[in-house]
Design a protein around this motif. Sequence first.
Motif, mmCIF file in Angstrom:
data_model
loop_
_atom_site.group_PDB
_atom_site.id
_atom_site.type_symbol
_atom_site.label_atom_id
_atom_site.label_comp_id
_atom_site.label_asym_id
_atom_site.label_seq_id
_atom_site.Cartn_x
_atom_site.Cartn_y
_atom_site.Cartn_z
ATOM 1 N N ASN A 161 0.822 -1.128 0.255
ATOM 2 C CA ASN A 161 0.074 0.025 0.006
ATOM 3 C C ASN A 161 0.850 1.337 0.065
ATOM 4 O O ASN A 161 0.626 2.279 -0.490
ATOM 5 N N LEU A 162 1.902 1.340 0.664
ATOM 6 C CA LEU A 162 2.767 2.406 0.894
ATOM 7 C C LEU A 162 3.380 2.823 -0.451
ATOM 8 O O LEU A 162 3.464 3.809 -0.852
ATOM 9 N N PHE A 163 3.903 1.710 -1.268
ATOM 10 C CA PHE A 163 4.646 1.967 -2.362
ATOM 11 C C PHE A 163 3.987 1.901 -3.630
ATOM 12 O O PHE A 163 4.493 2.521 -4.607
ATOM 13 N N LEU A 164 3.122 0.887 -3.757
ATOM 14 C CA LEU A 164 2.166 0.920 -4.892
ATOM 15 C C LEU A 164 0.813 1.505 -4.775
ATOM 16 O O LEU A 164 -0.166 1.302 -5.883
ATOM 17 N N GLY A 165 0.479 1.947 -3.518
ATOM 18 C CA GLY A 165 -1.053 2.415 -3.424
ATOM 19 C C GLY A 165 -1.513 3.726 -4.206
ATOM 20 O O GLY A 165 -2.581 3.757 -4.387
ATOM 21 N N TRP A 166 -0.452 4.566 -4.742
ATOM 22 C CA TRP A 166 -0.798 5.694 -5.602
ATOM 23 C C TRP A 166 -1.021 5.301 -6.673
ATOM 24 O O TRP A 166 -2.003 6.057 -7.661
ATOM 25 N N THR A 167 -0.769 3.915 -7.319
ATOM 26 C CA THR A 167 -1.371 3.370 -8.408
ATOM 27 C C THR A 167 -2.758 2.674 -8.013
ATOM 28 O O THR A 167 -2.900 2.183 -7.042
ATOM 29 N N LEU A 168 -3.787 2.973 -8.812
ATOM 30 C CA LEU A 168 -5.253 2.312 -8.608
ATOM 31 C C LEU A 168 -4.891 0.913 -8.396
ATOM 32 O O LEU A 168 -5.706 0.138 -7.410
ATOM 33 N N VAL A 169 -4.197 0.206 -9.203
ATOM 34 C CA VAL A 169 -4.163 -1.276 -9.297
ATOM 35 C C VAL A 169 -3.552 -1.852 -7.765
ATOM 36 O O VAL A 169 -3.968 -2.648 -7.254
ATOM 37 N N GLY A 170 -2.477 -0.907 -7.512
ATOM 38 C CA GLY A 170 -1.779 -1.433 -6.253
ATOM 39 C C GLY A 170 -2.713 -1.196 -5.141
ATOM 40 O O GLY A 170 -2.632 -1.970 -4.098
ATOM 41 N N TRP A 171 -3.533 -0.182 -5.252
ATOM 42 C CA TRP A 171 -4.431 0.167 -3.921
ATOM 43 C C TRP A 171 -5.327 -1.173 -4.076
ATOM 44 O O TRP A 171 -5.895 -1.398 -2.908
ATOM 45 N N VAL A 172 -6.083 -1.337 -4.876
ATOM 46 C CA VAL A 172 -7.148 -2.369 -4.922
ATOM 47 C C VAL A 172 -6.502 -3.473 -4.790
ATOM 48 O O VAL A 172 -7.365 -4.313 -3.914
ATOM 49 N N ILE A 173 -5.390 -3.905 -5.233
ATOM 50 C CA ILE A 173 -4.826 -5.371 -4.723
ATOM 51 C C ILE A 173 -4.476 -5.454 -3.160
ATOM 52 O O ILE A 173 -4.938 -6.297 -2.522
ATOM 53 N N ALA A 174 -3.962 -4.237 -2.606
ATOM 54 C CA ALA A 174 -3.920 -4.337 -1.162
ATOM 55 C C ALA A 174 -5.198 -4.337 -0.442
ATOM 56 O O ALA A 174 -5.331 -5.101 0.703
#
Length: 137
Positions: free
Chosen positions: A68-81
């Motif tokens: 969430n911290l490193f890839l949360g800025w991308t929508l895909v990373g936030w949804v995966i988290a």
Amino acid sequence: MFVLRMIILIALTGYSYGMGQTPPNQLNEFGTFVSASFFLLAPVLYFYPMYEAYIHKQPNFFSIFALNLFLGWTLVGWVIALVWAVKSQEPVKTVTVNAPTAPTPPPEQKKMKQCQYCAEDILLAARKCKHCGSDLS
């Protein structure tokens, strides 16, 4: 749903009208409220998957936090988290139910005798030998 859309449309219309009435280098009260609430609510929304992982007591909480911290800025990373945070950790339990079977009765012991011509076993009530075809009566 129509009422909610109408309320949002009225709020946006009021906001745009209010922004048009203020000098270009200032914000009106509504604009100040929106900008202040954005800076307060954006981090809460950004770290929402981490909060869900903490609430659900995920064993890999720190991995979800790092994602969430490193890839949360991308929508895909936030949804995966978020999906990883709310995913159940318990394995699916299956139960196999076997219907009880009735005990099979022991086979009946039929009375047998030996054929006097071929010495094969035949039923006691037999009148003709099934092996050699001779008459037994």
